[in-house]
Design an enzyme around this catalytic site. Sequence first.
Site, mmCIF file in Angstrom:
data_model
loop_
_atom_site.group_PDB
_atom_site.id
_atom_site.type_symbol
_atom_site.label_atom_id
_atom_site.label_comp_id
_atom_site.label_asym_id
_atom_site.label_seq_id
_atom_site.Cartn_x
_atom_site.Cartn_y
_atom_site.Cartn_z
ATOM 1 C CB SER A 57 -1.308 -0.021 1.577
ATOM 2 O OG SER A 57 -1.445 -1.588 1.095
ATOM 3 C CD GLU A 58 4.038 0.723 -3.243
ATOM 4 O OE1 GLU A 58 1.993 0.001 -3.629
ATOM 5 O OE2 GLU A 58 4.600 -0.289 -3.468
ATOM 6 C CG HIS A 127 10.716 -4.876 -10.797
ATOM 7 N ND1 HIS A 127 9.187 -4.862 -11.743
ATOM 8 C CD2 HIS A 127 10.061 -4.667 -9.423
ATOM 9 C CE1 HIS A 127 8.269 -4.730 -10.783
ATOM 10 N NE2 HIS A 127 8.705 -5.580 -9.452
#
Lengths: 324, 326
Positions: A57-58, A127
């Site tokens: 849950s950034e 990424h």
Amino acid sequence: MAKKRMIQAINEALDGEMQRDHKLILFGEDVEISLFGDTKGLVDKYGTDRIRNTPISETVMSGMAVGAAAAGFNVICHMMFGNFMYTGFDSIANQASKLRYMTAGQISLPIVYMSVFGGGRSAAAQHSDAMHPMFMNLGGIKVVTPSSPMDAAGLLRASIRDPNPVVYLQAAGRGGELGEVPDEEFVIELGKAARLRNGEDLTIVAIGAMVRPALRSVDFHATKGVGIELIDPRTLVPLDKEMIFKSVRKTGRLIIVDEARDTCSAASHIASLCAEECFSALKAPIKRVTVNDIAIPYSPPLEKNVLPNEERINNAVSEVLEFV
Amino acid sequence: MADTNFSNEQMLKLYESMLRIRKVEEQLAKDSKEGNIPGAVHLYIGQEAVAVGVCSQLSDKDWIASTHRGHGHFLAKGGETRLLMAEVYGRDTGICRGRGGSMHVADFSKGIIGANGIVGGGISITTGAGLASKLANDGSVAVVFFGDGAANQGVLAEALNISTLWQLPVIFICENNGFSEFSPTNTVTAGNIVDRAKPYGTACETVDGNDVIAVWQCAERAKLRALRGDGPTLIEAHTYRQRGHVEAEATFLSKKYRDSQEIENWVSKDPITLFEKRIVDAGQAKIEDLQIITKAIEVEVNEAIEFAEKSPYPDSGGNEQQYMFT
């Protein structure tokens, strides 16, 4: 001094700071098991009040760091991959970087947002970004990009002890790199660049993981009698402009190696600063070795082609030296 | 209306606190129209019972974060009228020395983390403050005020999940005032906001946001729950934004987004008028008592305006970067 891997140096620095500062807490995704090894073993020592896994849950995490810091804690918010900072960007950009200014200094926000950044591992576009320029542009966030185990530990201690928000970006996939690390606890002041090689003919500024290929290029050219001065800024905010200007005024030539995409990269910023401040000393156009404005590809040959490497740096050196 | 055995003095205090917000904001509405203030103002008129009902439960050690419509929360939590006024006027004597303005009034010495220009921006911050409260174990709670518009931000779901999982002493107060900026709530919101607590197992309640006593009691239950270690509560307070999203909106909106009958209906349920009637009818206050309070607040507001107008604008003294970093 002992040889240590970068990730071990970071882990020891975190351990030392947790021990030293009882108000220091660290939370993030899978920090208890530690994906990269940087937070390994810490939960066993300090418990889940201080080292705690969060949900993925950034958005809430980056803001929780602001609230917990405003309420008196020193906070490390571990965001895992730098690309995930985009997901949690709102509170970094709109709150952490502005709250002290907007409240006329009523509070300090001692937060470290840490993650790995950069490519080279076939991790593909989501990424592999080097997103430090976005943070540099916020104004209220310090940006730290260590390139060696020693700097990783010394700059991390300084970042944690700094009363301001800091984004600490460790080069992805380089955790295993070895380097000499002092045995005693040491701190490297933020805003002090490192001159890694001295030279008279050309200055190279290299950022984060780009220091290694730059170093190989510099050492290769030294064997051919070309003296290149290599500077690692170590922190991009604050930026040690003076060391860079001094070197450029001496050599008259500048290459900047940056793993960010070209447009508005740190390289672009440093190039424009030097163009403004050192114009009369320049003997050749400033050259940036960066990533083209594309998503980082997955397939190894494609990715290799995109990232700055020794060969591209060597070509830039020839170009700049041959300019008349 | 909710029953109470409050003392007359307590009732008058609630009245005074609501009226202070009303009078300050009526002044700001006038100032905005006359061009006396530099930026936009978003007024809280009609919602005063929520801020006052909740903040009457809190002390300086408790944290609140609020919204772009945040003057009411600032004042209800003990922020000073003149420091607010000078801030909105952009003066150096303002609570944030003119750096923040109307949407960013904050006073950390009183636990006011601040109003916020990002819709839902206070939700994650308060969750973090609640984590700090829990770790410090100092008996404090963290309260976030947000609107029905913010309830549609994803961060609410993340915050309900983590604060319930970690049993944080957080109170989420959604002030459903009928509008997400210029859109009626039912055109942008599915279901009932309060029900969003249920899948997480978070305690939740709805309350009449125009009844200060009902809000007070609801907040008390949430606070006790938080302090017992039972975690957060989501409260949906139904109220109504009597003014526009932003003052001066009539100058740029080409179309009406609500009818005047709707406004009139809600004005007839105005929280301050209702409360006045209630305490007078119950014999808890005389009309003269209320007039004395009104007079005192008018003096306070006039003094605050004078203070703001006489105060200098900030001068960075050549150091624009001041306050960026410690």
